[in-house]
Design an enzyme around this catalytic site. Structure first.
Site, short mmCIF file in Angstrom:
data_model
loop_
_atom_site.label_atom_id
_atom_site.label_comp_id
_atom_site.label_asym_id
_atom_site.label_seq_id
_atom_site.Cartn_x
_atom_site.Cartn_y
_atom_site.Cartn_z
CG ASP A 17 1.68 0.96 2.44
OD1 ASP A 17 1.20 2.08 2.70
OD2 ASP A 17 1.11 -0.10 2.75
CG LEU A 18 3.30 3.69 8.19
CD1 LEU A 18 4.78 3.72 8.57
CD2 LEU A 18 2.62 4.97 8.68
CG ASP A 19 -0.95 1.42 8.14
OD1 ASP A 19 -0.07 1.91 8.86
OD2 ASP A 19 -2.09 1.89 8.04
CB THR B 186 -0.89 0.96 12.32
OG1 THR B 186 -1.02 1.03 10.91
CG2 THR B 186 0.41 1.58 12.74
CE LYS C 40 -5.53 -6.68 5.77
NZ LYS C 40 -4.98 -8.00 5.62
CB SER D 52 1.64 5.99 4.10
OG SER D 52 0.56 5.68 4.94
CB ALA D 53 -3.62 6.09 2.19
CE LYS E 108 -0.40 3.72 -1.22
NZ LYS E 108 0.21 3.02 -0.09
CD GLU F 285 1.32 -0.48 -1.10
OE1 GLU F 285 0.73 -1.34 -0.45
OE2 GLU F 285 1.06 0.73 -1.02
CG ASP F 286 0.40 -4.19 3.39
OD1 ASP F 286 -0.30 -4.57 4.34
OD2 ASP F 286 0.28 -3.05 2.89
#
Length: 218
Positions: A10-12, A18, A46, A115-116, A146, A170-171
């Site tokens: 995942d990115l964020d 971000t 979130k 990532s979304a 997700k 994932e966070d």
């Protein structure tokens, strides 16, 4: 599970933070409409899509808008957010990320982004991380959010790796659920009480190594 053949990120909150820029952009939007938007309010956004986030924001301000007005506000928020991320640089990569990606490359493990975010490509370019990723599945390539596993299944498919041989980082709880729904192993980045369903939870990628990754084979 066989040997780990691919890692999907995942990115964020995993590679870069971000979230603070999303928060500043939403807060500016709320302030412009005459109400405040707190960090506590922000927790409700979130892992939620842009339009749903806007609906939550408007409900906090007790404001009604037409669909047309909502689209204009969502666009405005994204423009504010983009103006911040276009100023980002490699110094904003979260600790240990580049080292771990280097390690995976050396071990011959494939790497994809799941990532979304519709701005994922821009962010990776700003961070100078694009060359590490063999596949980038972002918000422009998926239709289901997700906890639906679509984003990770498409990532595995693009890499040519079976879901059972993939590990997702994932966070967010919805992201962990998505990884599990896709039949993948999952490493939670953050706190055990939120991400307890993941197979392993670590504070950040700076805490990851090959031994921990290999332990997921068992």
């Amino acid at each position: 599970m066989g040997k780990v053949k691919a890692c999907l990120f995942d990115l964020d909150g995993v590679i870069v933070d971000t979230a603070k820029y999303h928060y500043i952009a939403w807060k500016e939007l709320a302030n412009n409409m005459g109400f405040d938007f707190t960090l506590e309010d922000n927790e409700r956004l979130k892992g939620v899509s842009r339009m749903t986030s806007l609906d939550i924001l408007l409900s906090i301000g007790n404001i009604e808008k037409s669909e047309e007005e909502k689209l204009a506000l969502a666009t405005l928020k994204n423009e504010k957010y983009l103006s911040y991320i276009l100023k980002m640089g490699p110094e904003e990569i979260l600790p240990g990320t580049r080292d771990f990606l280097e390690l995976l490359k050396k071990e011959g493990i494939k790497i994809a982004l799941g990532s979304a975010s519709k701005n994922a490509m821009t962010i990776l370019e700003r961070l100078e991380l694009t060359p590490y990723f063999e596949a980038i599945i972002d918000g422009t390539k998926v239709s289901k959010a997700k906890p639906d596993p679509e984003v990770f299944l498409k990532g595995a498919e693009a890499l040519g790796v079976a879901p059972m041989d993939c590990v997702v980082f994932e966070d967010a709880e919805a992201g962990v659920d998505a990884a599990l729904a896709g039949g993948m192993k999952c490493v939670g980045i953050g706190k055990e009480d939120v991400l307890g369903k993941a197979h392993l939870v670590v504070e950040g990628l700076h805490k990851m190594d090959m031994q921990k990754l290999s332990s997921l084979n068992n």
